[in-house]
Scaffold this active site. Sequence first.
Site, PDB file in Angstrom:
ATOM      1  N   ASP A  23     -23.001 -21.290   8.119  1.00 34.98           N
ATOM      2  CA  ASP A  23     -23.248 -19.996   7.335  1.00 34.98           C
ATOM      3  C   ASP A  23     -21.835 -19.820   6.943  1.00 34.98           C
ATOM      4  OD1 ASP A  23     -23.273 -17.342   6.627  1.00 34.98           O
ATOM      5  OD2 ASP A  23     -25.025 -17.214   7.760  1.00 34.98           O
ATOM      6  N   HIS A  24     -21.722 -19.948   5.525  1.00 36.76           N
ATOM      7  CA  HIS A  24     -20.148 -19.855   5.090  1.00 36.76           C
ATOM      8  C   HIS A  24     -19.468 -18.548   5.232  1.00 36.76           C
ATOM      9  CE1 HIS A  24     -21.830 -18.503   1.328  1.00 36.76           C
ATOM     10  NE2 HIS A  24     -20.847 -18.053   0.894  1.00 36.76           N
ATOM     11  N   HIS A  57     -26.635 -14.840   6.331  1.00 37.84           N
ATOM     12  CA  HIS A  57     -25.498 -14.284   6.134  1.00 37.84           C
ATOM     13  C   HIS A  57     -25.463 -12.733   6.555  1.00 37.84           C
ATOM     14  CE1 HIS A  57     -24.677 -17.643   3.731  1.00 37.84           C
ATOM     15  NE2 HIS A  57     -25.202 -17.459   2.576  1.00 37.84           N
TER      16      HIS A  57
HETATM   17  C1  BG6 Z   1     -25.313 -18.671  -0.840  1.00 40.41           C
HETATM   18  C2  BG6 Z   1     -26.699 -18.007  -1.602  1.00 40.41           C
HETATM   19  O1  BG6 Z   1     -25.601 -19.013   0.351  1.00 40.41           O
HETATM   20  O2  BG6 Z   1     -24.515 -17.416  -0.666  1.00 40.41           O
HETATM   21  C3  BG6 Z   1     -26.163 -17.512  -2.844  1.00 40.41           C
HETATM   22  O3  BG6 Z   1     -27.602 -19.194  -1.556  1.00 40.41           O
HETATM   23  C4  BG6 Z   1     -25.152 -16.607  -2.845  1.00 40.41           C
HETATM   24  O4  BG6 Z   1     -27.647 -17.125  -3.520  1.00 40.41           O
HETATM   25  C5  BG6 Z   1     -23.942 -16.938  -2.114  1.00 40.41           C
HETATM   26  O5  BG6 Z   1     -25.001 -16.237  -4.467  1.00 40.41           O
HETATM   27  C6  BG6 Z   1     -23.152 -15.701  -1.892  1.00 40.41           C
HETATM   28  O6  BG6 Z   1     -21.875 -16.448  -1.299  1.00 40.41           O
HETATM   29  P1  BG6 Z   1     -20.482 -15.848  -1.716  1.00 40.41           P
HETATM   30  O7  BG6 Z   1     -19.395 -16.400  -0.823  1.00 40.41           O
HETATM   31  O8  BG6 Z   1     -20.378 -16.199  -3.266  1.00 40.41           O
HETATM   32  O9  BG6 Z   1     -20.632 -14.303  -1.304  1.00 40.41           O
END
Ligand code: BG6
Length: 500
Positions: free
Chosen positions: A184-185, A247
Site C-alpha cells: 500500500d504505497h 489507503h
Molecule cells: C492509487 C489509486 O492507488 O493511488 C489512484 O489507484 C490514486 O486512483 C493514487 O490516484 C493516489 O496516489 P498518490 O500517491 O498520488 O496520492
Amino acid sequence: MSTKKKYPAAITIFGAKGDLTRRKLIPAIFNLFLGNHLPETFSIFCVDFISLDEKEFKNDLLAGVNEFSRNGKADDAVWQAFASRLHYISGDFLKAETYLSLKEKLEQFDTANKQRGNRMFYYAVAPRFIETISDGLYKHGLCNQDRLDRIVIEKPFGVDLLSAQKLNRFLRKRFAEKQIYRIDHYLGKETVQNIMAFRFANYVFEPLWNNQYIDHVQISVAEEVSVGKRGGYYDASGALRDMIQNHLLQLLCVTAMECPPRYDAETIRDAKASLLKNIRHYTTAQVFKNIIRGQYKAGTLNNTPQPAYRKEEHVASSSTTETFVAAKLFIDNKRWQGVPFFLRTGKCLPKQSSVIVIQFKDSPYKIFKDDIMPNRLIISIQPELEISLLFESKVPGLQMKLKPVEMDFTYKDSYNEAIPEAYEALLLDVLIGDATLFMRADQVEAAWKVVMPIINTWRKYPAKQLHLYKAGSWGPTAAKELLKPNVKDWVLLQNPEAIK
Ligand code: BG6
C-alpha cells in the site's frame, strides 16, 4: 546507518512495459542506486510479453527516469552503470518457458556471484495475472527459499472479502506469509511514516489522544486528477475499493492504533489489524446514513473543461461507479468510543490535498467574549509536508481580543535531507526483508470486512443516493452535511481557521 544488504539481489519485474515500471519502479530503484543503498551486486530482470529491442527498452526507461525521478535527469555515466544491470526477457506469463528462461538467468546470476542471492519478484501486472505468475514461480522453484525470496503484490488485493480470502489461501499454499509483501504505497510516504514517530515518540499528545479530548478526526485525500485513461480498471472498482479500503483505512490505522510494544513488523501490524477489527460494521440503513457517494459530472478543472465521468474512455454511459466517497466511521474501543472519524476522497476536486485533522473538543471555559475556535492539529501528507497546531491567541492591542494562530513544523524548514519517494522506501524494505510497511493477510481481510456492508448495499441499490457533483467542485453537499453537528466543513491546510 547503512541500509545495504549483504546478499546480491536479483530483482524481477513482471509487467516491465507497464506504466508502474516506467513511472515509479525504475525511477525508485535508480534513486536507491544513486543513494548507494543497493547491494554491490544486483540485476534487474524485466519481463513482459512484447518482443522488443533491449536497447530501445532501456532508452524508454531512461526517458521515464528523466521525466519522473525526484532527482531529475539522470547523469549519463551513472545511468549507463545502472542500465548494464537491466535485462529484458520477453515472455508470456501464461507459458512455462517464461519461468524456465527466468530461472536460468537467476541461476546464472547466483553462479556468477558464487552465492544464492535475494530474489524479489514484483508483480507490476493486472490482478488477473497474480495467480498465474505465483503458480509459475512456485511450480518451477524460483521462489522457494523463505529467507531470501519475496513476492511483491500491488493493490487491488481482491475485489471483495471472498476474493481476497481466496487469493490469500492461494498464495499461502505456495509461499510463506513472510515472503508475501502486499504493497500500500501510502505507508511508504515519508509523512505517513512520521505519524508513528509523532504519536509515539512525543508523550505530550498521548494523554489527549482519546475520546475525552478529541471531538472528531477528518482524513481527507482529495485529488485533482480525473479518472483519465484508467476507466477500464476504475469503472469496476470505484473510489471505495480504489482508495478507502486501502489507503484511507491505513491512514486511519496510523492515526488511531494503540502503541505497539516494539518497533517491529509483527507487533506494528498486530496493532493495525486490531484497530481495523474494531471499526464498526454498518447495516444497510447505517450505510445510507453514514456513507456518501458521488460521481463527477462535467465541469471545469484548472480552467479546462472536464467531461463527466460517464463520458470518460471505457466507462459505461450509465455507470453508477463512485468517484467520491465521504464516510463517517466509528471505532468501538475504549479510546475512541463515540468519536466520529470522517473519511473523504474524490477525483476531480479543486486541488490535491491529503490531510488528517484532529479536532479537539471546545474549551469548557467560557470567559471570553469572542467565539473560540477548537484546537486543531493538522497533519498534511501531501502536497505540503507539514504539521500545524491551531490555537487561540490574544491579538496585540489594548483589548482582550482573540484570533486563531498556527504553530508549524515543515520539512523544508527543519531538514536538509531530501524526501524519498514512497516506492524507494518500500522497495528497499523488501530487499532487506522488513515487512513493517506492508499489509499482512489479516489486515487486508479486516479492511475488506469494513467496506463489505457498503459494497453490498450499493450492489443492491446501485442508483440510490448517488450524488452527482460538478468536476472542479468539492464534491456533493451531502458530504458537508455528514460532518454536522461536529463541524461545518472539511478542513484544508489552507483554511484551518475559516471552518468553525
Ligand atoms: C492509487 C489509486 O492507488 O493511488 C489512484 O489507484 C490514486 O486512483 C493514487 O490516484 C493516489 O496516489 P498518490 O500517491 O498520488 O496520492
